[in-house]
Design an enzyme around this catalytic site. Structure first.
Site, PDB file in Angstrom:
ATOM      1  N   ASP A  23       0.831  -1.210   0.000  1.00  0.00           N
ATOM      2  CA  ASP A  23       0.000   0.000   0.000  1.00  0.00           C
ATOM      3  C   ASP A  23       0.871   1.267   0.000  1.00  0.00           C
ATOM      4  OD1 ASP A  23      -2.333   1.425  -0.021  1.00  0.00           O
ATOM      5  OD2 ASP A  23      -2.784   1.129   2.114  1.00  0.00           O
ATOM      6  N   ASN A  71     -10.952  -2.369  -5.473  1.00  0.00           N
ATOM      7  CA  ASN A  71     -10.156  -1.490  -6.338  1.00  0.00           C
ATOM      8  C   ASN A  71     -10.795  -1.280  -7.721  1.00  0.00           C
ATOM      9  OD1 ASN A  71      -6.979  -2.688  -5.016  1.00  0.00           O
ATOM     10  ND2 ASN A  71      -8.104  -0.850  -4.466  1.00  0.00           N
TER      11      ASN A  71
HETATM   12  C1  IPE Z   1      -5.617  -2.711  -0.314  1.00  0.00           C
HETATM   13  O1  IPE Z   1      -5.189  -1.386  -0.474  1.00  0.00           O
HETATM   14  C2  IPE Z   1      -5.551  -3.429  -1.602  1.00  0.00           C
HETATM   15  C3  IPE Z   1      -4.208  -3.583  -2.175  1.00  0.00           C
HETATM   16  C4  IPE Z   1      -3.081  -3.240  -1.635  1.00  0.00           C
HETATM   17  C5  IPE Z   1      -4.174  -4.216  -3.472  1.00  0.00           C
HETATM   18  P1  IPE Z   1      -6.216  -0.188  -0.642  1.00  0.00           P
HETATM   19  O2  IPE Z   1      -5.422   1.057  -0.648  1.00  0.00           O
HETATM   20  O3  IPE Z   1      -7.110  -0.427  -1.772  1.00  0.00           O
HETATM   21  O4  IPE Z   1      -7.075  -0.308   0.707  1.00  0.00           O
HETATM   22  P2  IPE Z   1      -7.961   0.761   1.490  1.00  0.00           P
HETATM   23  O5  IPE Z   1      -9.037   1.191   0.563  1.00  0.00           O
HETATM   24  O6  IPE Z   1      -7.067   1.873   1.865  1.00  0.00           O
HETATM   25  O7  IPE Z   1      -8.457   0.016   2.681  1.00  0.00           O
HETATM   26  C1  IPE Z   2      -1.501   0.254  -3.346  1.00  0.00           C
HETATM   27  O1  IPE Z   2      -1.285   1.616  -3.389  1.00  0.00           O
HETATM   28  C2  IPE Z   2      -1.701  -0.350  -4.720  1.00  0.00           C
HETATM   29  C3  IPE Z   2      -3.081  -0.748  -5.031  1.00  0.00           C
HETATM   30  C4  IPE Z   2      -4.080  -0.717  -4.198  1.00  0.00           C
HETATM   31  C5  IPE Z   2      -3.322  -1.243  -6.365  1.00  0.00           C
HETATM   32  P1  IPE Z   2      -2.495   2.642  -3.435  1.00  0.00           P
HETATM   33  O2  IPE Z   2      -2.849   2.895  -4.849  1.00  0.00           O
HETATM   34  O3  IPE Z   2      -3.601   2.191  -2.558  1.00  0.00           O
HETATM   35  O4  IPE Z   2      -1.810   3.940  -2.818  1.00  0.00           O
HETATM   36  P2  IPE Z   2      -2.428   4.938  -1.743  1.00  0.00           P
HETATM   37  O5  IPE Z   2      -2.876   4.096  -0.598  1.00  0.00           O
HETATM   38  O6  IPE Z   2      -3.563   5.646  -2.399  1.00  0.00           O
HETATM   39  O7  IPE Z   2      -1.300   5.837  -1.378  1.00  0.00           O
HETATM   40 MG    MG Z   3      -4.030   2.419  -0.615  1.00  0.00          MG
END
Ligand code: IPE
Ligand code: IPE
Ligand code: MG
Length: 248
Positions: A23, A71
């Site tokens: 993340d 996502n």
């Molecule tokens: C969780 O991260 C999913 C992945 C890392 C693929 P998100 O960034 O989507 O999760 P939330 O929405 O902050 O909980």
């Molecule tokens: C994790 O990084 C990757 C995926 C969930 C695909 P994020 O895209 O959630 O990055 P933040 O949390 O918005 O910084």
């Molecule tokens: Mg994230």
């Protein structure tokens, strides 16, 4: 520094399975005034380094949460960019996986992936299926509630066909229908970027996992950060409901 951390790891007490919620890509990009997808592109190196470090140590399973069911609700532009990046990365890395004797697998609602992504993924899974050093599991279009609900559906069908008696249903009968059937449960779950939540990831399988949270954003995650997480894990007492005295 890296070597001193690595040398402190007790190789006889390694987790068999590490799961990671990767993340913070978006925030990493934003910090340097770039668009979110720039962060995803720069997360690939961390995937490569972490996979290599796990294989070098002798970890048997590494599961990476790459794309959740939730996502799909992101802006279309970002979803498309992520799917393209997946195809490109899987295609480019298959050779290295084979060189390092790493088998690729995937968990999640793979039928919901775009055709190109699904085909590229399946090809890489087939091409690496006889590798034995480590299994790299990508969680794609994955959500744990979906997975458990699916397992319940399959069990219900088995009951309906009289293949199993409801009174004979055990934890193991349900586990057989999870995407992770046959894999050991993760002993260590790492989440980067300072978020302290599980976001629908492996709810069943993480029942007794140790959780490790780090402020590091995923694109900055290195082998050294992984070593730190493993050392932290090795300093914990896993009691599984027993008392400390019973463990010793
Ligand atoms: C969780 O991260 C999913 C992945 C890392 C693929 P998100 O960034 O989507 O999760 P939330 O929405 O902050 O909980
Ligand atoms: C994790 O990084 C990757 C995926 C969930 C695909 P994020 O895209 O959630 O990055 P933040 O949390 O918005 O910084
Ligand atoms: Mg994230």
């Amino acid at each position: 520094m890296e070597n001193t951390l690595k040398s402190q790891i007790d190789l006889k007490r390694l987790p068999k399975h590490i799961a990671i919620i990767m993340d913070g890509n978006g925030r990493w990009a934003k910090k340097q005034g770039k668009i979110r997808t720039f962060g995803h592109e720069n997360g690939v190196k961390a995937v490569r380094d972490t996979t290599e470090a796990c294989a070098e140590l002798g970890i048997e399973y590494l599961t990476l949460y790459a794309f959740s069911t939730e996502n799909w609700n992101r802006p279309k532009y970002e979803v498309n960019a992520l799917m393209r990046l997946l195809v490109k990365t899987i295609n480019a890395e298959t050779k290295t996986l084979n060189k390092n004797n790493i088998r690729l697998q995937a968990i999640g609602d793979l039928d919901s992936l775009p055709k190109a992504t699904r085909e590229e993924l399946q090809q890489a899974i087939d091409n690496t299926s006889s590798n034995t050093r480590m299994t790299l599991v990508l969680a794609l279009s994955y959500s744990s509630k979906w997975e458990i609900m699916n397992a319940v559906k399959k069990l219900t069908e088995a009951v309906k066909k009289s293949e199993i008696n409801p009174t004979d249903i055990t934890e193991h009968s349900l586990e057989k229908h999870l995407c992770t059937a046959g894999m050991p449960d993760p002993e260590l779950m790492i989440r980067t970027s300072g978020e302290h939540r599980i976001s629908n990831f492996l709810l069943w399988q993480l029942a007794y996992a140790e959780f490790y949270f780090t402020e590091t954003l995923w694109p900055d995650f290195s082998k050294q950060h992984l070593y730190e997480a493993i050392l932290d894990y090795q300093n914990r007492e896993r009691r599984f409901g027993k008392t400390s005295e019973q463990i010793k």
